[in-house]
Motif scaffolding. Structure first.
Motif, PDB file in Angstrom:
ATOM      1  N   VAL A 105     -23.091  30.429   4.864  1.00  0.00           N
ATOM      2  CA  VAL A 105     -24.531  31.289   4.715  1.00  0.00           C
ATOM      3  C   VAL A 105     -24.004  32.519   4.049  1.00  0.00           C
ATOM      4  O   VAL A 105     -23.870  33.431   4.792  1.00  0.00           O
ATOM      5  N   LEU A 106     -23.836  32.536   2.921  1.00  0.00           N
ATOM      6  CA  LEU A 106     -23.297  33.963   2.147  1.00  0.00           C
ATOM      7  C   LEU A 106     -24.184  34.261   1.249  1.00  0.00           C
ATOM      8  O   LEU A 106     -24.870  33.661   0.356  1.00  0.00           O
ATOM      9  N   GLY A 107     -24.131  35.626   0.847  1.00  0.00           N
ATOM     10  CA  GLY A 107     -24.843  36.430  -0.072  1.00  0.00           C
ATOM     11  C   GLY A 107     -26.219  36.196  -0.031  1.00  0.00           C
ATOM     12  O   GLY A 107     -26.821  36.200   0.791  1.00  0.00           O
ATOM     13  N   GLN A 129     -22.338  38.763   3.670  1.00  0.00           N
ATOM     14  CA  GLN A 129     -22.742  39.267   2.349  1.00  0.00           C
ATOM     15  C   GLN A 129     -21.335  39.658   1.416  1.00  0.00           C
ATOM     16  O   GLN A 129     -20.862  40.873   1.442  1.00  0.00           O
ATOM     17  N   PRO A 130     -20.761  38.590   0.896  1.00  0.00           N
ATOM     18  CA  PRO A 130     -19.295  39.006   0.197  1.00  0.00           C
ATOM     19  C   PRO A 130     -19.842  39.629  -1.301  1.00  0.00           C
ATOM     20  O   PRO A 130     -18.537  39.588  -1.837  1.00  0.00           O
ATOM     21  N   GLU A 131     -20.646  39.989  -1.540  1.00  0.00           N
ATOM     22  CA  GLU A 131     -20.812  40.474  -2.971  1.00  0.00           C
ATOM     23  C   GLU A 131     -19.962  41.577  -3.390  1.00  0.00           C
ATOM     24  O   GLU A 131     -19.572  41.590  -4.661  1.00  0.00           O
ATOM     25  N   ILE A 132     -19.611  42.440  -2.385  1.00  0.00           N
ATOM     26  CA  ILE A 132     -18.747  43.273  -2.863  1.00  0.00           C
ATOM     27  C   ILE A 132     -17.266  42.992  -3.286  1.00  0.00           C
ATOM     28  O   ILE A 132     -16.795  43.515  -4.306  1.00  0.00           O
ATOM     29  N   GLY A 139     -28.776  41.830  -3.821  1.00  0.00           N
ATOM     30  CA  GLY A 139     -30.012  42.251  -4.557  1.00  0.00           C
ATOM     31  C   GLY A 139     -31.108  41.781  -3.947  1.00  0.00           C
ATOM     32  O   GLY A 139     -32.290  41.915  -4.595  1.00  0.00           O
ATOM     33  N   ALA A 140     -31.252  40.947  -2.871  1.00  0.00           N
ATOM     34  CA  ALA A 140     -32.470  40.445  -2.114  1.00  0.00           C
ATOM     35  C   ALA A 140     -32.612  40.497  -1.022  1.00  0.00           C
ATOM     36  O   ALA A 140     -33.088  39.685  -0.182  1.00  0.00           O
ATOM     37  N   GLY A 141     -32.112  41.756  -0.705  1.00  0.00           N
ATOM     38  CA  GLY A 141     -32.306  42.493   0.690  1.00  0.00           C
ATOM     39  C   GLY A 141     -31.256  42.390   1.705  1.00  0.00           C
ATOM     40  O   GLY A 141     -31.488  42.944   2.827  1.00  0.00           O
TER      41      GLY A 141
END
Ligand code: CAA
Length: 257
Positions: A105-107, A129-132, A139-141
């Motif tokens: 359940v990522l990003g 939230q692995p975006e970094i 970008g979606a909250g």
């Protein structure tokens, strides 16, 4: 709209939407999100559907936005796509959405989960939230909804390391409602959805909206909103049925008006 990346079913007043791109862990491409929002809006209009379940499969709810779609795109391409505008429509769905999540359940997957109103997680869920790690940010909250739920410190730890947390830890921070064995997470969500589907639909929708006002409004404004919503429900047929059934010691039959 014919769907390629989601599948749809219904059962006893519960609409069920399953993300269906298993080979790439339900990565959320633009088409999948369009299909999902289209179906959510259809279910929201359908009087036979009272609660919606959003799920994936045991290995992945969703491993985030589809990186293939972003890798070559310029900032201006992505800005022009305005791809998150369609996400904003999810928060306008008036019926409750129950997330049944397992595995990755990522990003964008975590952001989608946070758009659900109640979440049942399998013990195997890993949420983050692995975006970094890709050189970007959510970008979606992911910085906004996550912070509202888990608080600034935990949100910062998750967002700055990019490391996921376990379902058990997510439960501790109120990011999910219940954690159950992987064999049971979907059935548990379905049971809960069917229970809520028995409630008076107008009250369900007005309560959902009022709860989110608590996060947006100052207390006295929220109290006013609640009171007006309470008066509104007093005008419904279902409240007559609910109170009459109580006095007659029978089960109420709520019709949604
Ligand atoms: N986008 C596109 N493809 C993805 C994907 C994604 N987000 N996540 C997984 N996949 C694909 C993999 O490329 C792989 O495809 P192939 O079989 O064709 O090689 C397949 O799914 C299976 O994945 P892995 O082989 O990597 O499986 P694993 O078990 O070794 O690892 C994982 C699983 C840890 C989830 C790993 O796939 C991973 O790190 N995925 C990316 C997670 C991520 O960074 N998500 C954030 C995306 S950005 C975002 O979401 C922005 C936003 O805010 C909206």
């Amino acid at each position: 709209m014919a769907y390629e990346y989601i599948s749809v079913a219904s059962e006893d007043g519960v609409g069920i939407i399953t993300l269906n791109r298993p080979k790439i862990l339900n990565a959320l491409n633009l088409q999948l999100i369009d299909e999902l929002v289209d179906q959510l809006e259809q279910m929201d209009r359908d009087p036979d559907i009272r609660v919606i379940i959003l799920t994936g499969n045991a290995r992945a709810f969703a491993a985030g936005a589809d990186i293939n779609e972003m890798v070559e795109a310029s900032a201006i391409d992505i800005m022009k796509r305005n791809q998150f505008a369609v996400w904003d429509r999810i928060s306008l769905i008036s019926k409750p959405i129950i997330g049944a999540v397992s595995g990755f359940v990522l990003g964008g997957g975590c952001e989608l989960m946070m758009n659900c109103d109640i979440v049942i997680a399998s013990e195997t869920a890993v949420i983050g939230q692995p975006e970094i790690k890709l050189g970007v940010m959510p970008g979606a909250g992911g910085t906004q909804r996550l912070t509202r739920v888990v608080g600034e410190r935990k949100a910062l730890e998750m967002l700055l390391t990019g490391e996921p947390i376990s379902a058990k830890e997510a439960l501790k921070y109120g990011l999910v409602n219940r954690v159950v064995p992987v064999e049971a997470y979907y059935q548990e969500a379905l049971k809960l959805a069917k229970q809520i589907a028995q409630q008076p639909p107008l009250a369900v929708q007005v309560i959902k909206k009022s709860v989110y006002k608590a996060g947006d409004l100052a207390l006295q404004e929220g109290m006013d909103y609640e009171r007006n919503s309470f008066y509104l429900l007093l005008a419904s047929e279902d409240r007559k049925e609910g109170m009459q059934a109580f006095l007659e010691k029978r089960k109420p039959r709520f019709m949604g008006h």
